[in-house]
Design a protein around this motif. Structure first.
Motif, PDB file in Angstrom:
ATOM      1  N   GLN A   1       0.833  -1.184   0.000  1.00 14.15           N
ATOM      2  CA  GLN A   1       0.000   0.000   0.000  1.00 14.15           C
ATOM      3  C   GLN A   1       0.878   1.249   0.000  1.00 14.15           C
ATOM      4  OE1 GLN A   1      -3.007  -0.735  -0.795  1.00 14.15           O
ATOM      5  NE2 GLN A   1      -4.270  -0.547   1.023  1.00 14.15           N
ATOM      6  N   LEU A   2       0.342   2.317  -0.551  1.00 14.21           N
ATOM      7  CA  LEU A   2       0.979   3.611  -0.460  1.00 14.21           C
ATOM      8  C   LEU A   2       0.288   4.431   0.615  1.00 14.21           C
ATOM      9  CD1 LEU A   2       1.491   4.841  -4.148  1.00 14.21           C
ATOM     10  CD2 LEU A   2       3.238   4.040  -2.548  1.00 14.21           C
ATOM     11  N   GLN A   3       1.045   5.285   1.273  1.00 11.41           N
ATOM     12  CA  GLN A   3       0.461   6.255   2.195  1.00 11.41           C
ATOM     13  C   GLN A   3       0.403   7.582   1.440  1.00 11.41           C
ATOM     14  OE1 GLN A   3       3.231   4.175   3.421  1.00 11.41           O
ATOM     15  NE2 GLN A   3       1.482   2.820   3.757  1.00 11.41           N
ATOM     16  N   LEU A   4      -0.770   8.194   1.461  1.00 11.36           N
ATOM     17  CA  LEU A   4      -1.000   9.433   0.718  1.00 11.36           C
ATOM     18  C   LEU A   4      -1.393  10.529   1.690  1.00 11.36           C
ATOM     19  CD1 LEU A   4      -3.151   7.940  -2.181  1.00 11.36           C
ATOM     20  CD2 LEU A   4      -0.686   8.315  -2.158  1.00 11.36           C
ATOM     21  N   VAL A   5      -0.749  11.688   1.573  1.00  9.55           N
ATOM     22  CA  VAL A   5      -1.039  12.828   2.433  1.00  9.55           C
ATOM     23  C   VAL A   5      -1.311  14.041   1.563  1.00  9.55           C
ATOM     24  CG1 VAL A   5      -0.211  14.340   4.249  1.00  9.55           C
ATOM     25  CG2 VAL A   5       0.391  11.904   4.287  1.00  9.55           C
ATOM     26  N   GLU A   6      -2.548  14.566   1.670  1.00  8.37           N
ATOM     27  CA  GLU A   6      -2.926  15.746   0.891  1.00  8.37           C
ATOM     28  C   GLU A   6      -2.649  17.015   1.681  1.00  8.37           C
ATOM     29  OE1 GLU A   6      -6.452  12.774   0.110  1.00  8.37           O
ATOM     30  OE2 GLU A   6      -5.315  13.493   1.833  1.00  8.37           O
ATOM     31  N   SER A   7      -2.453  18.094   0.935  1.00  8.54           N
ATOM     32  CA  SER A   7      -2.320  19.415   1.533  1.00  8.54           C
ATOM     33  C   SER A   7      -2.726  20.459   0.503  1.00  8.54           C
ATOM     34  CB  SER A   7      -0.888  19.668   2.013  1.00  8.54           C
ATOM     35  OG  SER A   7       0.010  19.608   0.927  1.00  8.54           O
ATOM     36  N   GLY A   8      -2.961  21.672   0.981  1.00  9.52           N
ATOM     37  CA  GLY A   8      -3.236  22.777   0.068  1.00  9.52           C
ATOM     38  C   GLY A   8      -4.676  23.240   0.024  1.00  9.52           C
TER      39      GLY A   8
ATOM     40  N   ARG B   1      -0.070  -2.108  -8.157  1.00 10.20           N
ATOM     41  CA  ARG B   1       0.182  -3.486  -7.766  1.00 10.20           C
ATOM     42  C   ARG B   1       1.294  -3.498  -6.717  1.00 10.20           C
ATOM     43  NH1 ARG B   1      -0.518  -8.033 -12.106  1.00 10.20           N
ATOM     44  NH2 ARG B   1      -2.612  -7.283 -11.643  1.00 10.20           N
ATOM     45  N   ASN B   2       1.058  -4.259  -5.641  1.00  2.68           N
ATOM     46  CA  ASN B   2       2.063  -4.315  -4.582  1.00  2.68           C
ATOM     47  C   ASN B   2       3.083  -5.427  -4.854  1.00  2.68           C
ATOM     48  OD1 ASN B   2       0.846  -6.737  -3.825  1.00  2.68           O
ATOM     49  ND2 ASN B   2      -0.413  -5.775  -2.246  1.00  2.68           N
ATOM     50  N   TRP B   3       4.005  -5.609  -3.927  1.00  2.00           N
ATOM     51  CA  TRP B   3       5.078  -6.587  -4.116  1.00  2.00           C
ATOM     52  C   TRP B   3       4.602  -8.030  -4.006  1.00  2.00           C
ATOM     53  CZ3 TRP B   3       9.148  -5.218  -6.621  1.00  2.00           C
ATOM     54  CH2 TRP B   3       9.621  -3.897  -6.523  1.00  2.00           C
ATOM     55  N   SER B   4       3.369  -8.219  -3.547  1.00  2.00           N
ATOM     56  CA  SER B   4       2.735  -9.548  -3.591  1.00  2.00           C
ATOM     57  C   SER B   4       1.996  -9.743  -4.901  1.00  2.00           C
ATOM     58  CB  SER B   4       1.759  -9.709  -2.410  1.00  2.00           C
ATOM     59  OG  SER B   4       2.447  -9.623  -1.183  1.00  2.00           O
ATOM     60  N   PHE B   5       2.163  -8.760  -5.797  1.00  2.00           N
ATOM     61  CA  PHE B   5       1.540  -8.780  -7.114  1.00  2.00           C
ATOM     62  C   PHE B   5       0.023  -8.845  -7.023  1.00  2.00           C
ATOM     63  CE2 PHE B   5       5.436  -8.594  -9.259  1.00  2.00           C
ATOM     64  CZ  PHE B   5       6.325  -9.369  -8.547  1.00  2.00           C
ATOM     65  N   LYS B   6      -0.494  -8.146  -6.011  1.00  2.00           N
ATOM     66  CA  LYS B   6      -1.926  -7.974  -5.872  1.00  2.00           C
ATOM     67  C   LYS B   6      -2.255  -6.507  -6.095  1.00  2.00           C
ATOM     68  CE  LYS B   6      -2.700 -11.829  -2.698  1.00  2.00           C
ATOM     69  NZ  LYS B   6      -3.213 -12.252  -1.373  1.00  2.00           N
ATOM     70  N   ASP B   7      -3.400  -6.266  -6.706  1.00  2.00           N
ATOM     71  CA  ASP B   7      -3.829  -4.897  -6.948  1.00  2.00           C
ATOM     72  C   ASP B   7      -4.169  -4.200  -5.638  1.00  2.00           C
ATOM     73  OD1 ASP B   7      -5.621  -5.761 -10.006  1.00  2.00           O
ATOM     74  OD2 ASP B   7      -3.500  -5.319  -9.649  1.00  2.00           O
ATOM     75  N   PHE B   8      -3.867  -2.932  -5.555  1.00  2.00           N
ATOM     76  CA  PHE B   8      -4.214  -2.143  -4.370  1.00  2.00           C
ATOM     77  C   PHE B   8      -4.822  -0.807  -4.789  1.00  2.00           C
ATOM     78  CE2 PHE B   8      -1.352   1.443  -4.313  1.00  2.00           C
ATOM     79  CZ  PHE B   8      -0.294   1.045  -5.106  1.00  2.00           C
ATOM     80  N   THR B   9      -5.563  -0.238  -3.868  1.00  2.00           N
ATOM     81  CA  THR B   9      -6.080   1.120  -3.987  1.00  2.00           C
ATOM     82  C   THR B   9      -5.821   1.827  -2.667  1.00  2.00           C
ATOM     83  OG1 THR B   9      -7.833   0.451  -5.514  1.00  2.00           O
ATOM     84  CG2 THR B   9      -8.104   2.559  -4.386  1.00  2.00           C
ATOM     85  N   SER B  10      -5.188   2.979  -2.723  1.00  5.48           N
ATOM     86  CA  SER B  10      -4.904   3.763  -1.527  1.00  5.48           C
ATOM     87  C   SER B  10      -5.620   5.109  -1.600  1.00  5.48           C
ATOM     88  CB  SER B  10      -3.401   4.004  -1.386  1.00  5.48           C
ATOM     89  OG  SER B  10      -2.709   2.797  -1.172  1.00  5.48           O
ATOM     90  N   TRP B  11      -6.030   5.608  -0.425  1.00  3.81           N
ATOM     91  CA  TRP B  11      -6.708   6.898  -0.319  1.00  3.81           C
ATOM     92  C   TRP B  11      -5.996   7.753   0.716  1.00  3.81           C
ATOM     93  CZ3 TRP B  11     -10.602   8.311  -3.526  1.00  3.81           C
ATOM     94  CH2 TRP B  11     -11.274   7.303  -4.210  1.00  3.81           C
ATOM     95  N   GLY B  12      -5.986   9.053   0.457  1.00  2.00           N
ATOM     96  CA  GLY B  12      -5.537   9.988   1.464  1.00  2.00           C
ATOM     97  C   GLY B  12      -6.664  10.320   2.426  1.00  2.00           C
TER      98      GLY B  12
ATOM     99  N   ALA C   1       3.151  10.886  -1.765  1.00  2.00           N
ATOM    100  CA  ALA C   1       3.044   9.437  -1.602  1.00  2.00           C
ATOM    101  C   ALA C   1       4.312   8.875  -0.971  1.00  2.00           C
ATOM    102  CB  ALA C   1       2.813   8.778  -2.951  1.00  2.00           C
ATOM    103  N   SER C   2       4.140   7.938  -0.069  1.00  2.00           N
ATOM    104  CA  SER C   2       5.277   7.252   0.534  1.00  2.00           C
ATOM    105  C   SER C   2       4.985   5.761   0.619  1.00  2.00           C
ATOM    106  CB  SER C   2       5.590   7.810   1.920  1.00  2.00           C
ATOM    107  OG  SER C   2       4.485   7.642   2.786  1.00  2.00           O
ATOM    108  N   GLY C   3       6.049   4.966   0.704  1.00  2.00           N
ATOM    109  CA  GLY C   3       5.883   3.525   0.732  1.00  2.00           C
ATOM    110  C   GLY C   3       6.438   2.915  -0.538  1.00  2.00           C
ATOM    111  N   SER C   4       6.596   1.620  -0.521  1.00  2.00           N
ATOM    112  CA  SER C   4       7.180   0.910  -1.655  1.00  2.00           C
ATOM    113  C   SER C   4       6.181  -0.074  -2.244  1.00  2.00           C
ATOM    114  CB  SER C   4       8.437   0.152  -1.205  1.00  2.00           C
ATOM    115  OG  SER C   4       8.980  -0.594  -2.278  1.00  2.00           O
ATOM    116  N   VAL C   5       5.931   0.056  -3.531  1.00  2.00           N
ATOM    117  CA  VAL C   5       5.043  -0.862  -4.234  1.00  2.00           C
ATOM    118  C   VAL C   5       5.703  -1.279  -5.532  1.00  2.00           C
ATOM    119  CG1 VAL C   5       2.929   0.049  -3.222  1.00  2.00           C
ATOM    120  CG2 VAL C   5       3.821   1.049  -5.343  1.00  2.00           C
ATOM    121  N   PHE C   6       5.186  -2.329  -6.145  1.00  2.00           N
ATOM    122  CA  PHE C   6       5.751  -2.801  -7.397  1.00  2.00           C
ATOM    123  C   PHE C   6       5.503  -1.795  -8.509  1.00  2.00           C
ATOM    124  CE2 PHE C   6       7.317  -5.568 -10.537  1.00  2.00           C
ATOM    125  CZ  PHE C   6       6.409  -5.655 -11.576  1.00  2.00           C
TER     126      PHE C   6
END
Length: 120
Positions: A1-8, A100-111, A24-29
């Motif tokens: 998963q990615l971590q998303l932080v909005e601003s502005g 897609r993450n490192w387990s090769f599964k689809d992901f969706t991340s939200w801020g 965005a932070s974190g590591s994904v495929f």
């Protein structure tokens, strides 16, 4: 998963401009697309703009010609430049990422969302 932080977000008068950022932070495929959604009180969340592959963009009809989405890959940041803002643009704006993450599964991340209020 990615971590998303909005601003502005913030309060702006009609006709004004705001620029939203999503870090965005974190590591994904792979990140396939990033986008901005918004949700006004009593309404469903709707797509505002998306960017795929860093170059292909898509906009809701209501924001075409006024909003611009862009992506800075080295900074892992997506922006939404909003010009000629209208009261009907008032909503909580959410950053979104799909891939897609490192387990090769689809992901969706939200801020967590950032409030945009357009009012005189």
């Amino acid at each position: 998963q990615l971590q998303l932080v909005e601003s502005g977000g913030g309060l702006v008068q009609p006709g004004g401009s705001l620029k939203l950022s999503c870090a965005a932070s974190g590591s994904v495929f792979r990140v396939n697309a990033m986008g901005w959604y918004r949700q006004a009180p009593g309404k469903q969340r709707e797509l505002v703009a998306s960017i795929t592959g860093g170059v292909s963009t898509n906009y809701a009809d209501s924001v075409k010609g006024r909003f611009t989405i862009s992506r800075d890959n080295p900074k892992n940041t997506v922006y939404l430049q909003m010009n000629s803002l209208k009261p009907e643009d008032t909503a909580v704006y959410y950053c979104n990422a799909e891939g897609r993450n490192w387990s090769f599964k689809d992901f969706t991340s939200w801020g967590q969302g950032t409030q945009v209020t357009v009012s005189s």
